[in-house]
Design a protein around this motif. Sequence first.
Motif, short mmCIF file in Angstrom:
data_model
loop_
_atom_site.label_atom_id
_atom_site.label_comp_id
_atom_site.label_asym_id
_atom_site.label_seq_id
_atom_site.Cartn_x
_atom_site.Cartn_y
_atom_site.Cartn_z
N THR A 254 -10.81 -10.18 7.30
CA THR A 254 -11.34 -8.99 6.46
C THR A 254 -11.86 -9.26 5.19
O THR A 254 -11.79 -10.64 4.99
N ARG B 237 0.69 -1.40 -0.07
CA ARG B 237 0.06 -0.02 -0.23
C ARG B 237 0.71 1.08 -0.07
O ARG B 237 0.50 2.31 -0.56
N TRP C 231 -22.42 -8.46 -1.99
CA TRP C 231 -21.99 -7.15 -1.88
C TRP C 231 -20.47 -6.75 -2.60
O TRP C 231 -20.27 -5.92 -3.27
N SER D 145 -4.00 0.51 5.99
CA SER D 145 -3.80 1.89 5.60
C SER D 145 -4.49 2.03 4.12
O SER D 145 -3.63 1.88 3.34
P1 XMP Z 1 -11.28 -5.21 4.30
O1 XMP Z 1 -10.62 -5.86 3.46
O2 XMP Z 1 -10.52 -4.02 5.26
O3 XMP Z 1 -12.10 -4.18 3.40
O4 XMP Z 1 -12.33 -5.72 5.04
C1 XMP Z 1 -13.19 -3.34 3.59
C2 XMP Z 1 -13.61 -2.65 2.16
O5 XMP Z 1 -12.41 -2.04 1.85
C3 XMP Z 1 -11.87 -2.16 0.74
N1 XMP Z 1 -10.44 -1.92 0.77
C4 XMP Z 1 -9.63 -1.04 0.37
N2 XMP Z 1 -10.05 0.07 -0.28
N3 XMP Z 1 -7.99 0.94 -0.50
C5 XMP Z 1 -9.21 1.21 -0.64
O6 XMP Z 1 -9.57 2.09 -1.31
C6 XMP Z 1 -7.44 -0.17 0.52
O7 XMP Z 1 -6.23 -0.20 0.64
C7 XMP Z 1 -8.34 -1.30 0.55
N4 XMP Z 1 -8.22 -2.38 1.28
C8 XMP Z 1 -9.46 -2.67 1.53
C9 XMP Z 1 -12.31 -3.71 0.49
O8 XMP Z 1 -12.36 -3.82 -0.94
C10 XMP Z 1 -13.64 -3.59 1.07
O9 XMP Z 1 -14.65 -3.25 0.09
#
Ligand code: XMP
Length: 315
Positions: free
Chosen positions: A311, A100, A234, A145
Amino acid sequence: MFGTEDFINESIGHLRSKIRGKAIIACSGGVDSMVAAALTSRAIGDDLLAVYVDTGLMRKGETEEVRGMLEDMKINFRIIDASEEFFASLRNVTDPEEKRKVIGGLFIRVFEREAKEFGSEYLVQGTIAPDWIESGDGVRDTIKSHHNVGGLPKEMGMTVVEPLRDLYKDEVRDIARALGVRSSERQPFPGPALAVRCLAEVTPDNIGVVREACFIVEDEIAKAAREGKMEIPWQYFAVLLPTKSVGVQGDRRAYGMTIAIRAVSSVDGMTATYSRIPADVLDRMSVRITNTMKDRVNRVVYDITNKPPATIEWE
Ligand code: XMP
């Protein structure tokens, strides 16, 4: 449902008074950045430049689709092909947070170039509430992040404007529908794109595998929904795992890669439940993935964890 029309009008007024000059926005094609761009373009017209960075990490056909959307929306835009730069910088980077950071850093570089050329003093971002909540705010723990939160603003010396900062995804979708933004029903896609769905080394080759697998998952789910077998989840996608396993190919031993399928239902991404995809739909995906990439993938698994404890993305 919250006051969509009121939000749109107030937001355009607020953007008009806040942005006193030119502004630039990163558009990924996702609902958040497209809504932020649509609102800002209504507020300041051609003083806004939308920049789409082709990182080489996007989904199948995505760049052309986004080009079409931006053209339809009559927004001033540029598409930058930076894929070589991204792959070179991601070589040997396996840690998710490091990925990231690298991706965020490269976005800054590409943006700085574009912003300078356009003469923009403002940076508009499609940040929504879960992005900064999960990125840690000094009070909460950093879970991931999200790259549109980390780093960009301070280093670029531009004033950051985040019109969607207090909204959740379902509210952003309401606004997108009201504004006629084509990506209103699009599933969320992370900023670092397929890089965080490739747990193996991020190479053009491996990204090609996960890109094709993501396409097959999306296509089979769309087909199953049309047939009335299931509702569209979703979020739904494929992940390439770094694990190789033994299989058989004809009458010969094979040693190939593993694809994990992930599909969840959620309201705002903060919690999620894995989708109960019908077995025959999973079967079609598995057969199609292994047939399409015979020489590469010989195992497909389905992720049956909720968030928490997992996640949604694997990284
Ligand atoms: P997680 O994996 O944290 O994801 O449960 C929750 C939502 O966020 C998206 N996601 C990101 N979106 N930058 C983004 O803009 C990122 O680094 C990132 N990491 C996760 C993920 O696809 C889900 O919709």
